[in-house]
Design a protein around this motif. Structure first.
Motif, PDB file in Angstrom:
ATOM      1  N   ILE A   9      -5.090  16.733   2.301  1.00  0.00           N
ATOM      2  CA  ILE A   9      -4.175  16.164   1.303  1.00  0.00           C
ATOM      3  C   ILE A   9      -4.992  15.226   0.427  1.00  0.00           C
ATOM      4  O   ILE A   9      -5.689  14.332   0.942  1.00  0.00           O
ATOM      5  N   ARG A  10      -4.892  15.439  -0.885  1.00  0.00           N
ATOM      6  CA  ARG A  10      -5.749  14.697  -1.799  1.00  0.00           C
ATOM      7  C   ARG A  10      -4.960  14.029  -2.932  1.00  0.00           C
ATOM      8  O   ARG A  10      -3.960  14.570  -3.421  1.00  0.00           O
ATOM      9  N   ALA A  62       0.833  -1.208   0.000  1.00  0.00           N
ATOM     10  CA  ALA A  62       0.000   0.000   0.000  1.00  0.00           C
ATOM     11  C   ALA A  62       0.865   1.254   0.000  1.00  0.00           C
ATOM     12  O   ALA A  62       0.569   2.232  -0.705  1.00  0.00           O
ATOM     13  N   GLU A  63       1.950   1.230   0.784  1.00  0.00           N
ATOM     14  CA  GLU A  63       2.848   2.386   0.806  1.00  0.00           C
ATOM     15  C   GLU A  63       3.533   2.583  -0.541  1.00  0.00           C
ATOM     16  O   GLU A  63       3.679   3.718  -1.014  1.00  0.00           O
ATOM     17  N   LYS A  80       8.519   8.968   7.873  1.00  0.00           N
ATOM     18  CA  LYS A  80       9.625   8.074   7.517  1.00  0.00           C
ATOM     19  C   LYS A  80      10.670   8.773   6.653  1.00  0.00           C
ATOM     20  O   LYS A  80      11.694   8.179   6.327  1.00  0.00           O
ATOM     21  N   GLY A  81      10.398  10.010   6.281  1.00  0.00           N
ATOM     22  CA  GLY A  81      11.355  10.748   5.477  1.00  0.00           C
ATOM     23  C   GLY A  81      11.320  10.402   4.000  1.00  0.00           C
ATOM     24  O   GLY A  81      12.298  10.673   3.278  1.00  0.00           O
ATOM     25  N   TRP A  82      10.218   9.816   3.545  1.00  0.00           N
ATOM     26  CA  TRP A  82      10.141   9.377   2.152  1.00  0.00           C
ATOM     27  C   TRP A  82       9.506  10.427   1.239  1.00  0.00           C
ATOM     28  O   TRP A  82       9.687  10.365   0.022  1.00  0.00           O
ATOM     29  N   VAL A  83       8.754  11.384   1.808  1.00  0.00           N
ATOM     30  CA  VAL A  83       8.078  12.393   0.976  1.00  0.00           C
ATOM     31  C   VAL A  83       8.195  13.761   1.655  1.00  0.00           C
ATOM     32  O   VAL A  83       8.421  13.851   2.872  1.00  0.00           O
ATOM     33  N   VAL A 130      -3.758  10.895   6.275  1.00  0.00           N
ATOM     34  CA  VAL A 130      -3.074  10.057   7.257  1.00  0.00           C
ATOM     35  C   VAL A 130      -1.937   9.269   6.611  1.00  0.00           C
ATOM     36  O   VAL A 130      -0.826   9.188   7.149  1.00  0.00           O
ATOM     37  N   ARG A 131      -2.185   8.721   5.448  1.00  0.00           N
ATOM     38  CA  ARG A 131      -1.177   7.874   4.797  1.00  0.00           C
ATOM     39  C   ARG A 131       0.021   8.688   4.322  1.00  0.00           C
ATOM     40  O   ARG A 131       1.165   8.261   4.444  1.00  0.00           O
ATOM     41  N   VAL A 132      -0.239   9.888   3.795  1.00  0.00           N
ATOM     42  CA  VAL A 132       0.873  10.715   3.325  1.00  0.00           C
ATOM     43  C   VAL A 132       1.708  11.206   4.505  1.00  0.00           C
ATOM     44  O   VAL A 132       2.944  11.237   4.443  1.00  0.00           O
ATOM     45  N   LYS A 133       1.050  11.587   5.605  1.00  0.00           N
ATOM     46  CA  LYS A 133       1.792  12.046   6.782  1.00  0.00           C
ATOM     47  C   LYS A 133       2.645  10.916   7.366  1.00  0.00           C
ATOM     48  O   LYS A 133       3.747  11.162   7.882  1.00  0.00           O
TER      49      LYS A 133
END
Length: 303
Positions: free
Chosen positions: A242-243, A218-219, A270-273, A262-265
């Motif tokens: 966030i959309r 999912a990530e 994790k420092g990925w985005v 929630v998923r983007v935050k």
């Protein structure tokens, strides 16, 4: 309840196919000798002739396969004795020669196929081990064997992890659970490719203890969306959302896209985005802050 019965079927021996002219004469002589009582001395003589002459000679004399003195008739036994007395050296029956040639061809074909499979397994293992973050060696299970021989396990030189938190201890098979009651008994390292299915699966997933866990499915899907440039932060009526602008939603402000706050935050922690400071525009012309992958996020997605 019906009782099980065991039935023993005795198959008749193959028809003899001798390749020499004296066969019928030997058989008549053997049948005459077999009419009397077969004593221990006679059986010992037959056994001595068969042992001295060998199985191939007995097969050639009888004109069919030789299963051993204990499994032939007295007539066959006396046939061997008579042929030995005449010092005959007949050739093997043609059918048996052809069967052996066919067996030899099949054996060579099996060996060739096994060699090709081993070479393929070596190449695949070298690629897998070469891409691993730590040194992997192969060790044979010295206690148990499978239908195809000994199981060969992949063993890491240092502690590693896989998945979220599965531990793999140094010196133990990758398939081995830490603290198992009956640990594997492994021998010294061998120059052969690992064939333990679970070890091979984990070899492609392991990472160093201090390395971050890889993204879940999912990530990874959300990382790919962010990489495509369709995830934005919008400020709507004093609210921040966030959309995913590639999909519409029936919820509030659904025209902006599917809500993924929630998923983007979680990915940002994790420092990925990260979020662009400057405004950008979606394909529909709505202005917002675009989310992008960091170097660590790109590495996580490509890994």
């Amino acid at each position: 309840m019906a009782r099980r019965q065991m039935i023993t079927v005795v198959l008749p021996p193959d028809e003899p196919e001798p390749e020499y002219d004296l066969y019928q004469e030997l058989r008549r002589d053997a049948e005459n000798r077999a009419r009397g009582f077969l004593g221990p001395g006679d059986l010992a003589r037959m056994t001595e002739v068969a042992a001295r002459r060998g199985g191939d000679w007995c097969t050639a004399v009888l004109g069919r396969g030789f299963p051993g003195v204990q499994r032939i008739s007295s007539v066959d036994g006396w046939t061997l004795v008579a042929a030995d007395e005449l010092n005959l050296a007949p050739p093997l029956p043609r059918r048996i020669v052809e069967e052996r040639e066919a067996d030899e061809q099949r054996r060579q074909a099996r060996e060739t196929l096994a060699a090709m499979e081993l070479e393929t397994a070596k190449r695949q293992w070298n690629l897998l081990a070469g891409g691993a973050p730590v040194v992997l060696t192969v060790h044979e299970n010295t206690r148990h064997t499978g239908p195809n021989g000994s199981t060969l396990h992949a063993v890491p030189a240092v502690d590693v992890v896989s998945g979220k938190a599965r531990q793999h201890k140094a010196g133990a098979g990758l398939c081995e659970t830490v603290g198992r009651a009956n640990p594997l008994h492994l021998g010294d390292a061998v120059d052969r490719p690992a064939n333990c299915v679970r070890c091979l699966e984990y070899a492609a997933k392991i990472r160093k203890v201090d390395a971050p866990a890889p993204p879940t499915d999912a990530e990874a899907a959300l990382l790919r969306l962010i990489a495509s440039g369709v995830v934005f932060t919008f400020h709507v009526r004093r609210a921040v959302t966030i959309r995913d602008t590639s999909q519409r939603s029936r919820a509030a402000w659904g025209h902006l896209g599917r809500k993924v706050d929630v998923r983007v935050k979680a990915l940002a922690k994790k420092g990925w985005v990260h979020e662009d400071r400057e405004y950008g525009a979606t394909q529909a012309g709505v202005r917002g802050h675009r989310w992008r992958l960091t170097e660590a996020g790109t590495a996580a997605l490509e890994g």
